[in-house]
Motif scaffolding. Sequence first.
Motif, mmCIF file in Angstrom:
data_model
loop_
_atom_site.group_PDB
_atom_site.id
_atom_site.type_symbol
_atom_site.label_atom_id
_atom_site.label_comp_id
_atom_site.label_asym_id
_atom_site.label_seq_id
_atom_site.Cartn_x
_atom_site.Cartn_y
_atom_site.Cartn_z
ATOM 1 N N VAL A 62 0.847 -1.208 0.000
ATOM 2 C CA VAL A 62 0.000 0.000 0.000
ATOM 3 C C VAL A 62 0.877 1.250 0.000
ATOM 4 C CG1 VAL A 62 -1.657 1.346 1.345
ATOM 5 C CG2 VAL A 62 -1.988 -1.114 1.065
ATOM 6 N N GLY A 63 1.929 1.232 0.840
ATOM 7 C CA GLY A 63 2.853 2.361 0.843
ATOM 8 C C GLY A 63 3.520 2.567 -0.503
ATOM 9 N N SER A 64 3.870 1.468 -1.167
ATOM 10 C CA SER A 64 4.467 1.559 -2.498
ATOM 11 C C SER A 64 3.488 2.170 -3.495
ATOM 12 C CB SER A 64 4.899 0.163 -2.964
ATOM 13 O OG SER A 64 5.353 0.204 -4.300
ATOM 14 N N THR A 65 2.222 1.807 -3.390
ATOM 15 C CA THR A 65 1.205 2.377 -4.277
ATOM 16 C C THR A 65 1.151 3.889 -4.137
ATOM 17 O OG1 THR A 65 -0.119 0.359 -4.066
ATOM 18 C CG2 THR A 65 -1.233 2.321 -4.911
ATOM 19 N N PHE A 69 2.203 6.787 -7.064
ATOM 20 C CA PHE A 69 1.374 7.920 -7.484
ATOM 21 C C PHE A 69 2.103 9.237 -7.246
ATOM 22 C CE2 PHE A 69 -2.212 4.985 -7.651
ATOM 23 C CZ PHE A 69 -2.942 5.517 -8.708
ATOM 24 N N GLY A 70 2.836 9.323 -6.115
ATOM 25 C CA GLY A 70 3.626 10.521 -5.869
ATOM 26 C C GLY A 70 4.691 10.729 -6.924
ATOM 27 N N TRP A 82 12.190 4.748 -4.104
ATOM 28 C CA TRP A 82 11.568 4.215 -2.893
ATOM 29 C C TRP A 82 10.316 3.405 -3.231
ATOM 30 C CZ3 TRP A 82 13.100 3.507 1.895
ATOM 31 C CH2 TRP A 82 14.193 4.227 2.370
ATOM 32 N N ALA A 83 9.552 3.849 -4.218
ATOM 33 C CA ALA A 83 8.350 3.110 -4.628
ATOM 34 C C ALA A 83 8.725 1.725 -5.139
ATOM 35 C CB ALA A 83 7.599 3.889 -5.705
ATOM 36 N N SER A 84 9.756 1.659 -5.990
ATOM 37 C CA SER A 84 10.198 0.370 -6.523
ATOM 38 C C SER A 84 10.751 -0.521 -5.426
ATOM 39 C CB SER A 84 11.267 0.583 -7.610
ATOM 40 O OG SER A 84 10.757 1.317 -8.690
ATOM 41 N N GLY A 85 11.545 0.071 -4.541
ATOM 42 C CA GLY A 85 12.118 -0.709 -3.454
ATOM 43 C C GLY A 85 11.062 -1.289 -2.532
ATOM 44 N N MET A 86 10.053 -0.485 -2.195
ATOM 45 C CA MET A 86 8.992 -0.980 -1.319
ATOM 46 C C MET A 86 8.151 -2.033 -2.022
ATOM 47 S SD MET A 86 7.743 2.405 0.792
ATOM 48 C CE MET A 86 6.606 1.425 1.792
#
Length: 334
Positions: A62-65, A69-70, A82-86
């Motif tokens: 959920v945090g990655s989602t 979007f950010g 960070w999105a890819s890593g999460m």
Amino acid sequence: MDSHRMGFNATPATMLRIGLFIAGIVLLGTIEFLETDVLFAGIQFEEVFIFRLTGYANLVLVGSTVLYFGHMWSGSESVGRWASGMALLGSLTSIVALVWRWIETYYLHRLGHIPLNSLYEMMSLFSAMTVLIYLVMEHVYRTRAAGAFVMLIVFGAVVFQIWLAANDQTIPGAHVRVLKSYWMYAHVLGSFFGYGAFAVAAAMGAAYLVRAHAESLGRSTGFAVQSLPELRSIDGLMHRAIVVGFPLFGLATVLGSVWSYEAWGRYWAWEPKETWALLVCLTYGSYFYCRWVNKLHGRRMAWWTMAGFAITVFCFLGTRMLEPGLHAVGRAII
């Protein structure tokens, strides 16, 4: 955009993530060792720590989602990394949780259980497979701008898992004879690789339509034009996802027929799940015909991928809820 900016080189940050993941595995092993003495046959699955790990993995997804979007709105490369890593951490944690779930069911005297026969477990597998297939494409084609569309589908799967947990449907499926088959395990794994690839293709189709709509309005600014890849690139990614998913799903359907013969003495019975699986194959087979023979591209193919994924979702969930047939064995979902 080079691979260094995408964050896939062995940078200190990457090595730190790898080290943290290994440390997490060691920590889980320690918890497993300490919990072994308190496990007993009647214990509730929710009372065992490792079964809660799926929930933590879902929180990371959920945090990655949110971060994807950010990244799409801001274009910030650090947010994208960070999105890819999460996303990677969440998918790997989901897989680790499923494997550990398998291990602990041995302690709970459910010998032979592999976490592929309950809906809760399968949704976790679907999220992990979808994310991993997308991340491979993200790495190969050096773009993560469409990740928000993929993660939106994963977010829907997570919400559905939360609903299942709220309705006490997290317990492993019934361990009946027809589920004790390596053909079944191969069939399910192949199907979910196909589901994940079809989900990625549908997400790319949605991204294509968003960008195409923005361009049709003559816009030169906004996230759709500035953040999303060119239409030709999105179309190529969408096509490659189906190139991956279609043969895997087709192979899984064949393996399912072999398993059906082993379990019930016939390869095909035209029950609802089988009929819809055939419809999925025909839908994506027609996609290739229209693209290669009729030379269709663009919006029509984007809508086709989204419609195909809708049919796939009904094949997986709709047939179970409305017309379960032989694929609903007790509490199990095939």
